[in-house]
Design a protein around this motif. Sequence first.
Motif, short mmCIF file in Angstrom:
data_model
loop_
_atom_site.label_atom_id
_atom_site.label_comp_id
_atom_site.label_asym_id
_atom_site.label_seq_id
_atom_site.Cartn_x
_atom_site.Cartn_y
_atom_site.Cartn_z
N ALA A 23 -42.15 93.65 -33.80
CA ALA A 23 -42.76 92.33 -33.61
C ALA A 23 -42.19 91.61 -32.39
CB ALA A 23 -42.54 91.47 -34.85
N LYS A 24 -41.02 92.02 -31.93
CA LYS A 24 -40.39 91.30 -30.81
C LYS A 24 -41.25 91.39 -29.54
CE LYS A 24 -37.28 95.04 -29.25
NZ LYS A 24 -37.48 96.00 -30.35
N ALA A 25 -41.99 92.49 -29.38
CA ALA A 25 -42.83 92.65 -28.19
C ALA A 25 -43.97 91.64 -28.18
CB ALA A 25 -43.37 94.07 -28.12
N ILE A 26 -44.53 91.38 -29.35
CA ILE A 26 -45.61 90.38 -29.45
C ILE A 26 -45.05 88.99 -29.19
CG2 ILE A 26 -47.26 89.31 -31.03
CD1 ILE A 26 -47.46 92.05 -32.45
N ILE A 27 -43.91 88.67 -29.80
CA ILE A 27 -43.25 87.37 -29.57
C ILE A 27 -42.95 87.20 -28.09
CG2 ILE A 27 -41.17 86.00 -30.06
CD1 ILE A 27 -41.08 87.49 -32.81
N TYR A 28 -42.43 88.26 -27.47
CA TYR A 28 -42.08 88.22 -26.05
C TYR A 28 -43.30 87.92 -25.17
CZ TYR A 28 -40.99 90.19 -21.43
OH TYR A 28 -40.84 90.39 -20.09
N ASP A 29 -44.39 88.62 -25.40
CA ASP A 29 -45.60 88.40 -24.60
C ASP A 29 -46.10 86.96 -24.73
OD1 ASP A 29 -45.47 90.99 -23.77
OD2 ASP A 29 -47.31 91.67 -24.76
N LEU A 30 -46.10 86.44 -25.96
CA LEU A 30 -46.59 85.08 -26.18
C LEU A 30 -45.68 84.05 -25.52
CD1 LEU A 30 -47.74 85.37 -29.91
CD2 LEU A 30 -49.18 85.38 -27.86
N LYS A 31 -44.37 84.24 -25.65
CA LYS A 31 -43.42 83.32 -25.00
C LYS A 31 -43.55 83.41 -23.47
CE LYS A 31 -39.38 82.33 -26.66
NZ LYS A 31 -37.99 82.39 -27.19
N ALA A 32 -43.80 84.60 -22.97
CA ALA A 32 -43.98 84.79 -21.52
C ALA A 32 -45.25 84.10 -21.03
CB ALA A 32 -44.01 86.27 -21.18
N LEU A 33 -46.32 84.13 -21.84
CA LEU A 33 -47.55 83.41 -21.47
C LEU A 33 -47.29 81.90 -21.45
CD1 LEU A 33 -50.47 85.26 -23.32
CD2 LEU A 33 -49.86 85.35 -20.90
N ASN A 34 -46.52 81.41 -22.44
CA ASN A 34 -46.19 79.98 -22.46
C ASN A 34 -45.37 79.58 -21.23
OD1 ASN A 34 -47.50 79.54 -24.90
ND2 ASN A 34 -45.69 80.02 -26.12
N TRP A 35 -44.44 80.44 -20.85
CA TRP A 35 -43.66 80.19 -19.62
C TRP A 35 -44.58 80.16 -18.40
CZ3 TRP A 35 -43.11 84.33 -15.95
CH2 TRP A 35 -42.42 83.96 -14.80
N SER A 36 -45.50 81.11 -18.31
CA SER A 36 -46.44 81.16 -17.18
C SER A 36 -47.24 79.86 -17.09
CB SER A 36 -47.39 82.35 -17.32
OG SER A 36 -46.69 83.55 -17.45
N LEU A 37 -47.77 79.42 -18.23
CA LEU A 37 -48.59 78.21 -18.28
C LEU A 37 -47.77 76.99 -17.86
CD1 LEU A 37 -51.48 77.43 -18.99
CD2 LEU A 37 -50.72 77.01 -21.34
N LYS A 38 -46.53 76.91 -18.32
CA LYS A 38 -45.64 75.81 -17.98
C LYS A 38 -45.37 75.78 -16.47
CE LYS A 38 -41.00 74.07 -19.19
NZ LYS A 38 -40.18 74.52 -18.05
N LYS B 132 -48.16 72.76 -10.20
CA LYS B 132 -49.54 72.49 -9.75
C LYS B 132 -50.13 73.70 -9.00
CE LYS B 132 -49.07 67.46 -9.46
NZ LYS B 132 -47.78 67.38 -10.19
N LEU B 133 -49.95 74.87 -9.58
CA LEU B 133 -50.47 76.09 -8.97
C LEU B 133 -51.96 76.23 -9.29
CD1 LEU B 133 -47.54 78.54 -9.89
CD2 LEU B 133 -47.81 77.11 -7.84
N GLN B 134 -52.69 76.85 -8.40
CA GLN B 134 -54.14 76.99 -8.56
C GLN B 134 -54.60 78.39 -8.17
OE1 GLN B 134 -56.60 74.76 -9.53
NE2 GLN B 134 -55.13 73.14 -10.04
N ASN B 135 -55.64 78.86 -8.86
CA ASN B 135 -56.40 80.05 -8.45
C ASN B 135 -55.56 81.32 -8.31
OD1 ASN B 135 -58.73 78.42 -8.28
ND2 ASN B 135 -58.08 77.73 -6.25
N GLY B 136 -54.68 81.54 -9.28
CA GLY B 136 -53.87 82.75 -9.28
C GLY B 136 -54.31 83.73 -10.35
N ILE B 137 -53.37 84.58 -10.74
CA ILE B 137 -53.65 85.65 -11.70
C ILE B 137 -52.51 85.73 -12.71
CG2 ILE B 137 -53.85 88.17 -11.99
CD1 ILE B 137 -54.92 88.10 -8.97
N VAL B 138 -52.87 85.91 -13.97
CA VAL B 138 -51.90 86.26 -15.01
C VAL B 138 -52.22 87.70 -15.40
CG1 VAL B 138 -51.01 85.79 -17.32
CG2 VAL B 138 -51.69 83.89 -15.83
N TYR B 139 -51.29 88.60 -15.13
CA TYR B 139 -51.51 90.03 -15.34
C TYR B 139 -50.69 90.51 -16.54
CZ TYR B 139 -52.09 95.01 -14.05
OH TYR B 139 -52.41 96.35 -14.05
N ILE B 140 -51.39 90.87 -17.63
CA ILE B 140 -50.74 91.27 -18.88
C ILE B 140 -50.76 92.79 -19.00
CG2 ILE B 140 -50.73 91.02 -21.39
CD1 ILE B 140 -52.40 88.45 -21.00
N LEU B 141 -49.58 93.38 -19.20
CA LEU B 141 -49.45 94.83 -19.30
C LEU B 141 -49.44 95.25 -20.77
CD1 LEU B 141 -46.61 95.18 -16.63
CD2 LEU B 141 -49.09 95.30 -16.27
N ALA B 142 -50.40 96.05 -21.16
CA ALA B 142 -50.59 96.57 -22.53
C ALA B 142 -51.35 95.58 -23.41
CB ALA B 142 -49.26 96.97 -23.19
#
Length: 388
Positions: free
Chosen positions: A69-84, A90-100
């Motif tokens: 389960a740690k991998a799922i928790i990690y991905d979600l926390k990493a997405l929250n960090w990206s969004l923050k 104030k970044l615009q028009n980029g990419i969030v690239y999720i592996l797996a």
Amino acid sequence: MKDVFIVGSKGIPAKYGGFETFVDNLVSRQVNRDIKYHVACMTFNKKVRQYDYNGADCQEISVPNVGGAKAIIYDLKALNWSLKEIKENKLQNGIVYILACRIGPFLHNYIDKFHKYGFKVWVNPDGHEWKRAKWSKPVRQYWKYSERLMVKNADFLICDSRTIEKYIHDEYSKYNPQTTFIAYGADITKSSLSKENKNVQNWYKKFGIILDDYFLIVGRFVPENNFETMIREFMSSNVKNDLVIITNVEKNKFYDELKEKTHFDKDSRIKFVGTVYDQQLLKFIREHALAYIHGHSVGGTNPSLLEALASTKVNLLYNVGFNQEVARDTSLYWDKVKGSLKNILEITVKFTEKEISEYDQSSEHQVIDYYSWKKIINDYEFTIMGKK
């Protein structure tokens, strides 16, 4: 400047793993300086670091060590960090690239939030994780379900195998997935070690292995890598050479079961030699094998296969779409039919030096032409900048 957040690798600098090695190379070999990489890195420490690695902004993400389960928790926390980071800077028009494809059931909650800032969500679906025998049936069902939702919700998918890309379109045609193919990479460089090196001499002496006269297997000791077929076929063959197996079998239930079934421990030719973490020594061992046997049946462009094509003279591959796609006519193919691999082993030991050299050169050129890191990085940068 195009900002690219990478979520799903354990982090860089890479210590092991396909995704980690890919991200390390993507960052270290960057050519286009109009791209800024932001890389999530997993840690079990409470105190986290933010650091620069070859120009990439790396952020450690602390997760509890709670099994799979740690991998799922990690991905979600990493997405929250990206969004923050996107919001605060104030970044615009980029990419969030999720592996797996671990977080399919949760991805739809993030799509609109990233779209609000003009960020697209890209996914690398990896191989058929839901087919891996190591997972229980409920976990395999979760992987398949998660994969479907990742494909459904992603803006774009990068497949590292054309076989995987075709599968995505065939399996999920109703979602009309937008995809491209960019392979994994490999280096064509010789080992820095020589036959006179002490570490080399000690390793070969320790296991009683003769240079240029052994068959080699490198890979995780799991059922889907077809170890049972490879070992049974080798045991039934009349070749005098050793079979050198580089893998970690400590506390491995599959290893004990297979020993009980095949009694491979009674065959003096079969040598389990543990793991080799020294990359130059491993490359030397590959280069001085008579042939490499590859049994992987799950995944896309397999890193260990590329390394074998780049380093080992002759390659004997399990006959499956992924392997055919990568090696084409540079290798010999076997299947699970009794006698298939046995016959190829017995043919291989009779090859002339000229035949061995021809296989060696053709597999090397295959990697140079289609799988060099230079080409892979160029393909990624063109895709990121919207030029492909």
